[in-house]
Design an enzyme around this catalytic site. Sequence first.
Site, PDB file in Angstrom:
ATOM      1  N   LYS A 178     -33.655   7.491  71.209  1.00 53.22           N
ATOM      2  CA  LYS A 178     -34.246   7.270  69.881  1.00 53.22           C
ATOM      3  C   LYS A 178     -33.833   8.376  68.919  1.00 53.22           C
ATOM      4  O   LYS A 178     -33.758   8.158  67.705  1.00 53.22           O
ATOM      5  CB  LYS A 178     -35.762   7.132  69.975  1.00 53.22           C
ATOM      6  CG  LYS A 178     -36.515   8.359  70.491  1.00 53.22           C
ATOM      7  CD  LYS A 178     -36.845   9.357  69.399  1.00 53.22           C
ATOM      8  CE  LYS A 178     -37.427  10.625  69.982  1.00 53.22           C
ATOM      9  NZ  LYS A 178     -37.718  11.651  68.929  1.00 53.22           N
ATOM     10  N   THR A 235     -39.688   8.283  64.528  1.00 52.28           N
ATOM     11  CA  THR A 235     -38.635   9.208  64.118  1.00 52.28           C
ATOM     12  C   THR A 235     -37.661   8.609  63.107  1.00 52.28           C
ATOM     13  O   THR A 235     -36.961   9.345  62.427  1.00 52.28           O
ATOM     14  CB  THR A 235     -37.842   9.712  65.336  1.00 52.28           C
ATOM     15  OG1 THR A 235     -37.378   8.589  66.090  1.00 52.28           O
ATOM     16  CG2 THR A 235     -38.689  10.584  66.218  1.00 52.28           C
TER      17      THR A 235
END
Length: 313
Positions: A178, A235
């Site tokens: 990620k 994020t």
Amino acid sequence: MSIAILGAGAFGTALAVALAARGPVTLWARDTSWGRDNPRLPGVTLPDAIHVTDDLGDAARANTLLLALPAQALGGFLAGHAVLLDGKRLVSTAKGIDLSKLTGPSALLADACPQATVAVLTGPSFAADIARGLPTALTLACADGDAGKALQHTLSTPVLRLYRTTDVTGAELGGALKNVIAIAAGVVIGAGLGDSARAAIVTRGFAEMTRLAARLGARPETLTGLSGLGDLTLTCTSAQSRNFRYGQALGSEQPFDSATTVEGAATARAVAALSRRLGCDMPVAAMVAALAEGRVSVDNAAEMLMTRPLKEE
């Protein structure tokens, strides 16, 4: 059960603050000259229940050790100190893939400390939120189900909720990959390509994450949980993410603080090498690696992605 956290960066310090609500915690740092106010986590004064030390032997006396060290620093740390850690319950919080061995933190820990119980703590979380006592849910991955249950109870607090899995590979790959996609999302926003383009890059990036994780033996459903989709969502949409901010800087061709750890930059290079080895198509990760290394411009990277062959989703 005694707990120590090795590494007093922002995340390690925040975990110490959270866990100190349950009882004494040891926080190890190479430099402890900052006393009770760690500059890595401004505005937070450590509670009295946290014992700060620069003596690794002192910290390693604890039964449960959380290794809050950068992914690329973990291998070197273990090479010098594994003898102090073996036989303990070791929980890595690193989110990355080691560049030299192309493996995640759990494999590094298992190789260096064969008698230890190894687990991974990962998921959507910012250090500042944890330190402020804001509700946070994370994934605790441990191949040993009974050990995982024990760790879950040891490390949970009223505001830090841990969900358990035995899929260590899936959990740690979600956390590592990620970061790469967050850089790509930041590039899109920094380059002024818009939110629609960000949604596209995040979606295609998530497909890459799932594809590589499955190739390495992870359960696909793990990637839809906190450690994958949850962390990806956080994020890729918040300027609190260093990886996202780094991507923004790349996209806008602005300088970025080189002293700030950007796990996704090194992980992108590791993923690019790993995907070539496995024959696994990872165009977004390859683009991030090329941008981070300065091998392509933002315009060229966008063109590379938009001119790929048309295909079914």
